[in-house]
Design a protein around this motif. Sequence first.
Motif, mmCIF file in Angstrom:
data_model
loop_
_atom_site.group_PDB
_atom_site.id
_atom_site.type_symbol
_atom_site.label_atom_id
_atom_site.label_comp_id
_atom_site.label_asym_id
_atom_site.label_seq_id
_atom_site.Cartn_x
_atom_site.Cartn_y
_atom_site.Cartn_z
ATOM 1 N N HIS A 1 -12.324 -1.897 2.370
ATOM 2 C CA HIS A 1 -11.992 -2.698 3.540
ATOM 3 C C HIS A 1 -12.089 -4.190 3.237
ATOM 4 N N SER A 2 -13.180 -4.578 2.537
ATOM 5 C CA SER A 2 -13.345 -6.009 2.293
ATOM 6 C C SER A 2 -12.257 -6.521 1.349
ATOM 7 N N ARG A 3 -11.841 -5.682 0.392
ATOM 8 C CA ARG A 3 -10.746 -6.093 -0.487
ATOM 9 C C ARG A 3 -9.438 -6.251 0.287
ATOM 10 N N MET A 4 -9.173 -5.312 1.192
ATOM 11 C CA MET A 4 -7.917 -5.378 1.925
ATOM 12 C C MET A 4 -7.926 -6.547 2.902
ATOM 13 N N GLU A 5 -9.137 -6.910 3.337
ATOM 14 C CA GLU A 5 -9.232 -8.024 4.271
ATOM 15 C C GLU A 5 -9.003 -9.372 3.575
ATOM 16 N N GLN A 6 -9.383 -9.416 2.275
ATOM 17 C CA GLN A 6 -9.226 -10.676 1.541
ATOM 18 C C GLN A 6 -7.791 -10.951 1.137
ATOM 19 N N LEU A 7 -6.910 -9.969 1.303
ATOM 20 C CA LEU A 7 -5.515 -10.167 0.905
ATOM 21 C C LEU A 7 -4.888 -11.271 1.742
ATOM 22 N N ASP A 8 -3.882 -11.867 1.156
ATOM 23 C CA ASP A 8 -3.164 -12.940 1.830
ATOM 24 C C ASP A 8 -2.501 -12.421 3.108
ATOM 25 N N PRO A 9 -2.801 -13.031 4.258
ATOM 26 C CA PRO A 9 -2.218 -12.525 5.505
ATOM 27 C C PRO A 9 -0.695 -12.617 5.555
ATOM 28 N N THR A 10 -0.113 -13.532 4.754
ATOM 29 C CA THR A 10 1.347 -13.642 4.778
ATOM 30 C C THR A 10 2.012 -12.385 4.227
ATOM 31 N N LEU A 11 1.284 -11.693 3.340
ATOM 32 C CA LEU A 11 1.786 -10.450 2.760
ATOM 33 C C LEU A 11 2.128 -9.462 3.858
ATOM 34 N N ARG A 12 1.178 -9.340 4.790
ATOM 35 C CA ARG A 12 1.346 -8.375 5.852
ATOM 36 C C ARG A 12 2.441 -8.832 6.819
ATOM 37 N N LEU A 13 2.494 -10.156 7.075
ATOM 38 C CA LEU A 13 3.536 -10.689 7.965
ATOM 39 C C LEU A 13 4.915 -10.423 7.380
ATOM 40 N N ALA A 14 5.052 -10.639 6.061
ATOM 41 C CA ALA A 14 6.335 -10.403 5.404
ATOM 42 C C ALA A 14 6.745 -8.950 5.560
ATOM 43 N N ALA A 15 5.780 -8.052 5.339
ATOM 44 C CA ALA A 15 6.073 -6.621 5.450
ATOM 45 C C ALA A 15 6.496 -6.274 6.874
ATOM 46 N N GLU A 16 5.783 -6.886 7.811
ATOM 47 C CA GLU A 16 6.094 -6.632 9.211
ATOM 48 C C GLU A 16 7.512 -7.120 9.538
ATOM 49 N N ALA A 17 7.831 -8.296 9.015
ATOM 50 C CA ALA A 17 9.143 -8.881 9.290
ATOM 51 C C ALA A 17 10.267 -8.043 8.702
ATOM 52 N N MET A 18 9.974 -7.331 7.596
ATOM 53 C CA MET A 18 10.998 -6.500 6.987
ATOM 54 C C MET A 18 11.126 -5.149 7.669
ATOM 55 N N GLY A 19 10.367 -4.970 8.736
ATOM 56 C CA GLY A 19 10.536 -3.764 9.531
ATOM 57 C C GLY A 19 9.754 -2.573 9.033
ATOM 58 N N PHE A 20 8.691 -2.817 8.241
ATOM 59 C CA PHE A 20 7.846 -1.705 7.804
ATOM 60 C C PHE A 20 7.022 -1.214 8.988
ATOM 61 N N THR A 21 6.887 0.094 9.096
ATOM 62 C CA THR A 21 5.963 0.627 10.093
ATOM 63 C C THR A 21 4.540 0.405 9.575
ATOM 64 N N PRO A 22 3.524 0.481 10.476
ATOM 65 C CA PRO A 22 2.154 0.231 10.022
ATOM 66 C C PRO A 22 1.739 1.088 8.828
ATOM 67 N N VAL A 23 2.117 2.364 8.850
ATOM 68 C CA VAL A 23 1.731 3.235 7.735
ATOM 69 C C VAL A 23 2.417 2.787 6.459
ATOM 70 N N GLN A 24 3.688 2.443 6.561
ATOM 71 C CA GLN A 24 4.415 1.967 5.381
ATOM 72 C C GLN A 24 3.795 0.674 4.854
ATOM 73 N N GLN A 25 3.374 -0.196 5.766
ATOM 74 C CA GLN A 25 2.724 -1.436 5.328
ATOM 75 C C GLN A 25 1.523 -1.129 4.453
ATOM 76 N N VAL A 26 0.698 -0.195 4.933
ATOM 77 C CA VAL A 26 -0.506 0.132 4.176
ATOM 78 C C VAL A 26 -0.137 0.768 2.845
ATOM 79 N N ARG A 27 0.802 1.726 2.891
ATOM 80 C CA ARG A 27 1.081 2.513 1.694
ATOM 81 C C ARG A 27 1.833 1.689 0.649
ATOM 82 N N CYS A 28 2.829 0.930 1.080
ATOM 83 C CA CYS A 28 3.695 0.256 0.112
ATOM 84 C C CYS A 28 3.257 -1.162 -0.217
ATOM 85 N N VAL A 29 2.486 -1.792 0.679
ATOM 86 C CA VAL A 29 2.160 -3.203 0.443
ATOM 87 C C VAL A 29 0.666 -3.434 0.238
ATOM 88 N N LEU A 30 -0.129 -3.032 1.227
ATOM 89 C CA LEU A 30 -1.549 -3.385 1.174
ATOM 90 C C LEU A 30 -2.289 -2.650 0.059
#
Lengths: 292, 222
Positions: free
Chosen positions: B98-127
């Motif tokens: 959890h602490s490692r995933m929290e330290q990730l750059d928040p823009t990473l998640r925003l980019a994934a979100e903007a590309m239309g990834f579902t939450p599960v896909q965000q975790v699996r493919c990006v985070l």
Amino acid sequence: MQKTLDRLLTCLAWLSGGGTLLAVSLLLVFLASHGMPGIDAALFFGDTPWLDALLARKPIFGGIWPALVGTFSLVFLASVFSIPLGIASGIYLAEYASDHRHSLLDFMVDLLSGTPSIVMGLFGFTAILALRKTFLPGARTGLLLAGLCIGLLVLPYVIRTTESALEGIPDHLRLLGPSLGLTRWQNINKVLLPLAGRGILSGAILAVGRAAEDTAVILLTGVVAHAGIPGSLADKFEALPFRIYYLAAEHRSPQELEQGFATALVLLLLTGLLFLAAVLLQRSVERRWKTR
Amino acid sequence: MCAGSLALAILSLVVAYPAALGICTLVHGLARGLSARFLLALVHFMTSIPTVVYGFVSVFLLVPRLREWFAVGSGFSLLAAVLTLSLLILPTITLVLHSRMEQLDPTLRLAAEAMGFTPVQQVRCVLLPAAARGLTAAAVLGFGRAVGDTLVSLMLAGNAAQFPHSLFASIRTLTAHIGLVLATDSQSMAYQSVFAAGLLLFLLTGAVSLLIRKSGGKNRGL
């Protein structure tokens, strides 16, 4: 394929979340339902009147009071040893150590925090053996040794929280002291330490909780099932976690079993309260930096 | 005994690791807000439950059930120890991840979100790929915790010094061996083996610390 993977991960996520919740609540409910009825004055003091027991006028048979006293004295000894040393080491690591020394010491602290508690107990046991062979033939395992070993076990917790509390102080506050002409030590003592105080305290509380629950160390350094209240630092002693372990293996009657459940509940409440205190302190620290 | 220790630690990791992964997926993807915070608080609380309490409850809750359901042996077995130990190391693994995933750059998640990834896909493919180092560090740290634990194996695994041939076999771990032999204070061959076991354990956990360091992380002793 991708869809299946997603679905699998979703299933896994909900399953593991639900499973964990179920397991922990089962544990708590089971313990509470079996332990609650056993919590009364007799649990702590046996058949001895509580005033006599508290003033140590009469010995206690069957109660967990001696174990409670044993645990508290252990925690006290461990804290006396580990908290000042840990805070000092944390200050050194955060403020003074050069890069080279920092990485070396950092590794030592990692090594210490990774060491299994039974190995720490074995170390204490071996130390006594060595003392016996050399210049202290009368040395035996007891309260002081157990306190020292547990202190060593929780030392890394104190060092780590002190270090991270100091490193977490924002730069503008860190530079304030030197800009006013304070020396390095004055800056640490008068500015940084008071700012990091709550964080350090929460680390110390976590260390105390860890010291109260550890069983493996004291198993090898002088805990026994029936010792009464320890009279001196060299005496054998009782402790709550060991009593729970002992009752799980060798309870002779339903009453003793009930006492085991009640004792486990008491220990859980004790560590739970310490944990809560640490969390609240941590929260208040975080809130403080956010508002400024 | 080495085999017993390894079997217990690896099996516990096999149970606890996917669960920790699942919980992190929940917290970072599927269940945001209040329920995620509650789950995290629960995992934090689990770290404060004493080992001996886990052991005690398992002796009276889990072991009789195992005895009933599988009708093999006394119930004090590798399986009982694995189940309890995995519960014990679960918070360690989860919190590191959890602490490692929290330290990730928040823009990473925003980019994934903007590309239309579902939450599960965000975790699996990006985070998760981005936190790959955290994944190994968490596994290694969990393994270290599992190998070093004494009380669970001492109370639940049965303590027969034999090769673990099945899940229902009674096993003895290195840590339990030290406790058992020194508690009876014998002067036999077994007495010497205690120090070998202690050295082995120390080297093993030392190697774990080294590995975590190599993988770039810090063992924060959670």
